[in-house]
Enzyme design. Structure first.
Site, PDB file in Angstrom:
ATOM      1  N   ASP A 108      12.597 -10.139 -32.293  1.00 45.07           N
ATOM      2  CA  ASP A 108      11.358 -10.859 -32.032  1.00 45.07           C
ATOM      3  C   ASP A 108      11.514 -12.263 -32.626  1.00 45.07           C
ATOM      4  O   ASP A 108      12.304 -12.469 -33.550  1.00 45.07           O
ATOM      5  CB  ASP A 108      10.176 -10.130 -32.688  1.00 45.07           C
ATOM      6  CG  ASP A 108       8.885 -10.917 -32.607  1.00 45.07           C
ATOM      7  OD1 ASP A 108       8.521 -11.345 -31.499  1.00 45.07           O
ATOM      8  OD2 ASP A 108       8.264 -11.124 -33.672  1.00 45.07           O
ATOM      9  N   VAL A 109      10.767 -13.213 -32.105  1.00 44.21           N
ATOM     10  CA  VAL A 109      10.909 -14.599 -32.571  1.00 44.21           C
ATOM     11  C   VAL A 109       9.759 -15.005 -33.498  1.00 44.21           C
ATOM     12  O   VAL A 109       9.968 -15.285 -34.682  1.00 44.21           O
ATOM     13  CB  VAL A 109      11.003 -15.577 -31.378  1.00 44.21           C
ATOM     14  CG1 VAL A 109      11.066 -17.024 -31.880  1.00 44.21           C
ATOM     15  CG2 VAL A 109      12.231 -15.262 -30.530  1.00 44.21           C
TER      16      VAL A 109
END
Length: 230
Positions: A10-11
């Protein structure tokens, strides 16, 4: 070989400090439109924004409607008139993609795993915003691929998002993959639905607020090496 050799990162609020970037972008855009945003306005926007993203994740609302709606709601609530929500959204998307802050030396973590596993960014959000900040931060160059919900036609945690990611990863094997993310409603629930291992990045040690299966829980991104068995 370690336990897993495919990492789905995930960012926002995992590799990059989204809250800090959000704070900067809201204040900056308010100034662009001749307004001022104090701490209360920024906090309220963040609450409204999170509510709209939950609607996007569940499919209750389309992304375009939600992205404009969050600013329309905020402006109505705080009494801002004469500012077009769609125009503000465009400016905000550009500014948000131009600033980034690493969490837990995330660049070094990702860089250090190169050669030991394949790494992919899996992110919701506006495509041009996400890709811009991944490029500027240098993380894009460390990834084996970037999957943005807007481009795949489905958001996390929907199964379609993960199925389309998996189809684009060469020699993909569910048993060899793990998703690392902070969001129970997006990353962890999505990983559960997709049938892959999940690693909850929970730096503040908050209590689990959703009935999901968690295979691993970490407080610092450097702990990912232990999870991978690297």
């Amino acid at each position: 070989m370690g336990r897993y050799d495919i990492v789905l990162w995930d960012v926002d609020q995992t590799l990059l400090d989204f809250k800090r970037s959000e704070d900067y972008a809201v204040r900056h855009c308010f100034r662009l439109f001749g307004l001022e945003a104090d701490d209360g306005i920024v906090a309220r926007y963040s609450e409204i924004n999170e509510g709209y993203w939950r609607k996007i994740e569940t499919g209750a609302m389309g992304k375009k409607e939600a992205l404009q709606g969050r600013f329309a709601d905020l402006f109505e609530e705080i009494g801002v008139k004469g500012v077009d929500a769609a125009e503000f959204q465009e400016a905000y998307a550009d500014v948000l993609g131009s600033v980034y802050y690493f969490l837990d030396d995330s660049y070094k973590v990702v860089e250090g795993l190169r050669g030991t596993c394949r790494q992919y960014a899996v992110t919701n959000g506006v495509s041009r915003t996400q890709r811009k900040k991944l490029e500027l931060s240098g993380l894009a160059g460390l990834m084996d691929g970037i999957f943005v919900s807007e481009e795949l036609g489905a958001p996390k945690p929907q199964e379609e998002f993960f199925a389309r990611c998996f189809a684009r990863i060469p020699d993909f094997c569910k048993n060899r993959a793990v998703i690392v993310g902070d969001s129970l409603t997006s990353d962890i629930l999505g990983g559960n639905r997709a049938g892959i291992a999940v690693c909850w990045y929970n730096p503040k040690g908050v209590k689990k607020s959703l009935e999901v299966k968690i295979d691993y829980e970490i407080r610092n991104l450097h702990e990912v090496r232990r999870v991978l068995g690297a």
